[in-house]
Write a protein that holds these residues in place. Structure first.
Motif, short mmCIF file in Angstrom:
data_model
loop_
_atom_site.label_atom_id
_atom_site.label_comp_id
_atom_site.label_asym_id
_atom_site.label_seq_id
_atom_site.Cartn_x
_atom_site.Cartn_y
_atom_site.Cartn_z
N HIS A 331 21.92 -110.46 -124.74
CA HIS A 331 22.43 -110.99 -123.47
C HIS A 331 23.94 -110.82 -123.45
N TRP A 332 24.44 -109.97 -122.54
CA TRP A 332 25.87 -109.75 -122.42
C TRP A 332 26.24 -109.47 -120.98
N GLU A 333 27.53 -109.54 -120.68
CA GLU A 333 27.98 -109.25 -119.32
C GLU A 333 29.32 -108.52 -119.35
N LEU A 334 29.57 -107.75 -118.30
CA LEU A 334 30.81 -107.00 -118.12
C LEU A 334 31.69 -107.74 -117.12
N SER A 344 23.44 -108.03 -118.40
CA SER A 344 22.26 -107.41 -119.03
C SER A 344 21.58 -108.43 -119.91
N HIS A 345 20.29 -108.66 -119.66
CA HIS A 345 19.50 -109.62 -120.43
C HIS A 345 18.23 -108.92 -120.89
N TYR A 346 18.08 -108.76 -122.20
CA TYR A 346 16.97 -108.01 -122.77
C TYR A 346 16.86 -106.61 -122.16
N GLY A 347 18.01 -105.98 -121.98
CA GLY A 347 18.05 -104.60 -121.51
C GLY A 347 17.83 -104.42 -120.04
N GLU A 348 17.64 -105.53 -119.28
CA GLU A 348 17.43 -105.44 -117.85
C GLU A 348 18.73 -105.80 -117.12
N PRO A 349 19.36 -104.83 -116.45
CA PRO A 349 20.64 -105.12 -115.79
C PRO A 349 20.44 -105.79 -114.44
N LYS A 350 21.34 -106.73 -114.11
CA LYS A 350 21.33 -107.40 -112.83
C LYS A 350 22.75 -107.69 -112.41
N LEU A 351 22.89 -108.09 -111.17
CA LEU A 351 24.15 -108.66 -110.74
C LEU A 351 24.18 -110.12 -111.15
N PRO A 352 25.38 -110.69 -111.32
CA PRO A 352 25.43 -112.11 -111.68
C PRO A 352 24.79 -112.96 -110.60
N GLN A 353 23.96 -113.89 -111.02
CA GLN A 353 23.31 -114.75 -110.05
C GLN A 353 24.31 -115.77 -109.54
N GLU A 354 24.33 -115.93 -108.24
CA GLU A 354 25.30 -116.81 -107.61
C GLU A 354 25.11 -118.24 -108.13
N SER A 355 26.20 -118.85 -108.59
CA SER A 355 26.12 -120.23 -109.04
C SER A 355 25.86 -121.15 -107.86
N ILE A 356 25.35 -122.33 -108.16
CA ILE A 356 25.05 -123.29 -107.10
C ILE A 356 26.35 -123.87 -106.58
N THR A 357 26.57 -123.79 -105.29
CA THR A 357 27.80 -124.30 -104.70
C THR A 357 27.71 -125.81 -104.52
N ARG A 358 28.87 -126.42 -104.31
CA ARG A 358 28.90 -127.86 -104.10
C ARG A 358 28.06 -128.26 -102.88
N ASP A 359 28.22 -127.50 -101.79
CA ASP A 359 27.48 -127.83 -100.57
C ASP A 359 25.97 -127.74 -100.80
N GLN A 360 25.53 -126.69 -101.50
CA GLN A 360 24.10 -126.55 -101.79
C GLN A 360 23.61 -127.73 -102.63
N PHE A 361 24.39 -128.09 -103.64
CA PHE A 361 23.98 -129.19 -104.52
C PHE A 361 23.89 -130.50 -103.75
N VAL A 362 24.93 -130.82 -102.98
CA VAL A 362 25.00 -132.10 -102.28
C VAL A 362 23.90 -132.22 -101.23
N VAL A 363 23.70 -131.15 -100.44
CA VAL A 363 22.66 -131.18 -99.41
C VAL A 363 21.29 -131.36 -100.05
N ASN A 364 21.03 -130.63 -101.13
CA ASN A 364 19.75 -130.73 -101.82
C ASN A 364 19.56 -132.14 -102.39
N TYR A 365 20.60 -132.68 -103.02
CA TYR A 365 20.52 -134.01 -103.62
C TYR A 365 20.24 -135.07 -102.56
N ALA A 366 20.94 -134.96 -101.42
CA ALA A 366 20.77 -135.94 -100.35
C ALA A 366 19.36 -135.89 -99.76
#
Length: 581
Positions: A331-334, A344-366
Motif C-alpha cells: 500500500h503506497w501513494e504518490l 496503489s493498494h495490492y497492485g490496484e491503482p486508484k485515485l485518492p478517495q475523497e475524505s469525509i467533509t465536515r458538512d457531510q459528517f455533521v448532516v449525517n450525524y444530525a
C-alpha cells in the motif's frame, strides 16, 4: 425512411461504436473510484476531395453538440495543416516522408475539433479529451471524451509543463489524463478495424487493464520531472514490488523522495558510497526500514542514494520532487506538493478517495441523532479527526442507547463513570483494543468493548473484522447507532453514511418523462432513475417498470442497441427522511 436512419452518416456502426466506448469510459472511472458521468461524442470532418451533403458530422445527432459548434471546422483544419510545426521537418527515409502529410492532417483535425469545443467546454463546465483523427470511409473521425470540470477540482492536476519541445515527453498532468490517453488510444485502435463498433468493441482491453497500464504510464511523469528526460523504468511495478516485501516479518512503512540527488532542494543526512539499485528490490526494501516520518530515502528512477529531507526553502511549485509514501503492506501513494496523485493498494491503482467533509459528517450525524445539538455535532467532528490521524486502527460507537448497552456489555469491556470524551482522552483510551462507546452528546460510557451482533448480508470478507463488527452492531440496534471505523490499512468508514436527501419533485419529473418517452429520447430519464433506485416507493417503482415495459416492447430497427433495464423494487431502508423538506 427507417425510424433510426442516420442523417449525419459517417459509417453504419457509428452509434454502436460510440455507445460501447462510453461504456468503457464509465467502467474505467468506476475502477478509479470516481462517481462521475462522462460522455462520448464523435466528430467527423469530410476528407479532401470527398463529396457529401454533410461536411461535418456529429454522433449522437441529438443537438447536445449542435453542428453550429463546428461551422468553421474545415477552414480551421486547412489553416492548421498549413501552419503545422511538422511542415518544416524532413526525414531521411522515404516512408516517413510519405507518412508525414497524413500525420499532419490527422493531428490538425484533432486540434481543430478541440478548439471548436473550447467554448462549449467553458459554458458547460466540462473538459474535452480528443484523440488523433482516423480516416473511416470518407471522414476523419475524432472520438471525444468529456468529463465534468468538477472532477479536476476534486483531483487537482499538476501544472502544465512547457519545455519548448512539443516532441519531448513531459509526462501527464494527472492519473486521469493518463487514463484518457490510454482510452483514446484504444478507441483509435478500434477505428482501424473494418466496420468499427460492429464487434461490440471486443478488441478493447478491460477497464482494469487500462487503468493499470495508465498507472504505469503516469508514473513516468515523476521520472521525467526528476531526470529531465523520458525514463523507461516502470516505477509503478517497482514500488508495488518494494511495498509487497516484508522485512523480518514487518511491513514496509516510510517515505521516499523522488528527486535529482544533486538538487540543492535535498538535504542529505546520510549518503551511500555506492547507490542501491532499484532492480534489487529486496535490498531497497531493507533500507526502507531506515526511513522514518521526518527522514526519507532519496532516489531517482534508478537508484537510492541515501537518507535526507527536503529543505524548507524548496520551491514546491517547480514540481520536480515527488514523494512516495509507503503506508502499509502492498500500500503506497504518490504525492506532489500537498496533492495525492495516485494510490496503489495490492497492485490496484486508484485515485485518492475523497475524505469525509465536515458538512457531510455533521448532516449525517444530525440525521442519525436528531436529538443532538450543533455543539454535539461539532464535538464529534473533532473526535472523528483525532481518530483518523492516529497511526493505528480504532472504532468509536455512538449509540442513543449507550447507557443501557454499556450495562448489557459489562462483561465484554471496561465500564467507566460517564465523562465527556475529549480529544486528549480519546488519544489515550484508543490505544487499547476494543471499541469506545459514546452517547450522541459525546459522553463516554465504556472503553475496550468487544461488540456483538448477528452477521448480515452487508458483511463482507474483503473488509477486516473491525469493519464487519461495527456493521453488525449498528444493524442490530433499534435505537440510533453510528460507527466510526478506522481500519489498519487507513481506510475510514462511517456506518451508516446515509445517502443524500433528494427532492420529491425531481422524482416525479423524471418518472413522468419516462412515461412520455420513446426509444429516441428515453435515455436521460432512464439513466437518472437508474442512478437513484434507492429513493422510490412501491407505487413509483410500478410506474417506472410499466414505462420500461412499454418502451422496450416498441419495434426496433435491425441491429439497434437497446439497454434492457433491471426492474425496480422499493428498498426497505427508504423512508421520508431521505426527502428534502
Amino acid at each position: 425512411m427507417s425510424r433510426h436512419a442516420i442523417n449525419l452518416y459517417m459509417w453504419g456502426y457509428q452509434q454502436h461504436y460510440r455507445i460501447m466506448l462510453e461504456f468503457h469510459v464509465k467502467e474505467v472511472f468506476k475502477r478509479l473510484g470516481v462517481d462521475v458521468a462522462p460522455k462520448v461524442l464523435l466528430v467527423g470532418a469530410l476528407a479532401p476531395q470527398k463529396i457529401s451533403p454533410n461536411p461535418v458530422c456529429v454522433e449522437p445527432e441529438d443537438n447536445e453538440w449542435p453542428l453550429i459548434l463546428f461551422a468553421d471546422l474545415l477552414d480551421s483544419i486547412e489553416a492548421t495543416v498549413k501552419n503545422h510545426c511538422m511542415q518544416n521537418v524532413f526525414y531521411g527515409d522515404g516512408p516517413s516522408m510519405r507518412d508525414k502529410p497524413g500525420i499532419i492532417r490527422k493531428d490538425s483535425v484533432a486540434t481543430a475539433v478541440r478548439e471548436s469545443l473550447s467554448l462549449f467546454d467553458a459554458d458547460n463546465g466540462v473538459r474535452s479529451f480528443c484523440s488523433a483523427a482516423h480516416l473511416v470511409d470518407d471522414y476523419y473521425v475524432v472520438p471525444v471524451i468529456q468529463i465534468p470540470e468538477s472532477v479536476f477540482q476534486q483531483f487537482p492536476p499538476l501544472k502544465e509543463t512547457m519545455n519548448g519541445d512539443p516532441r519531448s515527453f513531459s509526462g501527464y498532468r494527472s492519473f486521469i489524463h493518463a487514463c484518457m490517453s490510454i482510452l483514446l488510444s484504444e478507441a483509435i485502435d478500434e477505428l482501424h478495424h473494418s466496420d468499427p463498433g460492429r464487434s461490440g468493441m471486443k478488441n478493447m482491453r478491460k477497464a482494469g487493464e487500462i487503468v493499470r497500464d495508465a498507472a504505469s504510464h503516469f508514473m513516468h511523469t515523476p521520472g521525467a520531472a526528476v531526470m529531465n528526460q523520458y525514463i523507461h523504468t516502470d516505477l509503478f511495478e517497482r514500488f508495488n514490488m518494494i511495498s509487497s516485501l516484508m522485512y523480518e516479518g514487518v511491513e514496509g512503512k516510510g517515505q521516499l523522495l523522488l528527486a535529482n540527488p544533486d538538487s540543492n532542494a535535498i538535504d542529505f543526512v546520510l549518503r551511500f558510497k555506492e547507490p542501491v539499485l532499484f532492480r534489487e528490490p529486496r535490498w531497497a526494501r531493507k533500507i526502507l526500514q531506515m526511513a522514518a516520518k521526518d527522514i526519507a530515502l532519496i532516489a531517482d528512477s534508478e537508484c537510492i542514494y541515501g537518507l535526507g529531507k527536503l529543505k524548507t526553502e524548496y520551491d514546491s511549485s517547480l514540481q520536480n520532487v515527488f514523494l512516495i509514501a509507503f503506508l502499509d503492506h502492498y500500500h503506497w501513494e504518490l504525492r506532489c506538493e500537498d496533492k495525492v496523485l495516485l494510490v496503489s493498494h495490492y497492485g490496484e491503482p486508484k485515485l485518492p478517495q475523497e475524505s469525509i467533509t465536515r458538512d457531510q459528517f455533521v448532516v449525517n450525524y444530525a440525521r442519525v441523532f436528531p436529538e443532538s445539538s450543533v455543539g454535539d455535532q461539532d464535538h464529534l467532528w473533532g473526535l472523528f479527526n483525532i481518530a483518523i490521524r492516529q497511526n493505528h486502527g480504532s472504532m468509536i460507537i455512538v449509540a442513543a442507547d449507550a447507557a443501557m448497552e454499556t450495562q448489557r456489555l459489562t462483561q465484554q469491556g471496561t465500564v467507566i463513570e460517564p465523562i465527556l470524551m475529549t480529544e486528549e482522552l480519546l488519544s489515550r483510551v484508543s490505544d487499547i483494543d476494543g471499541t469506545i462507546i459514546l452517547d450522541p452528546h459525546g459522553i463516554c460510557h465504556a472503553v475496550g468493548v468487544i461488540l456483538d451482533g448477528a452477521a448480515t448480508t452487508d458483511c463482507t470478507p474483503s473488509r477486516g473484522s473491525r469493519f464487519n463488527s461495527g456493521l453488525r452492531y449498528v444493524n442490530a440496534g433499534v435505537a440510533g447507532r453510528l460507527a466510526i471505523v478506522v481500519s489498519e490499512d487507513h481506510t475510514v468508514d462511517i456506518i451508516p453514511m446515509l445517502l443524500p436527501q433528494i427532492k420529491r419533485d425531481d422524482i416525479e419529473l423524471n418518472i413522468s418523462a419516462l412515461e412520455r418517452a420513446t426509444l429516441d429520447d428515453y435515455h436521460k430519464a432512464r439513466n437518472w432513475l437508474d442512478g437513484n433506485r434507492f429513493y422510490f416507493n412501491d407505487e413509483q417503482c410500478k410506474r417506472i417498470n410499466s414505462a420500461l415495459d412499454r418502451i422496450e416492447a416498441l419495434p426496433k430497427d435491425m441491429g439497434e442497441i437497446t439497454i434492457i433495464t433491471r426492474r425496480f423494487k422499493p428498498d426497505p431502508s427508504m423512508e421520508d427522511s431521505y426527502y428534502l423538506p
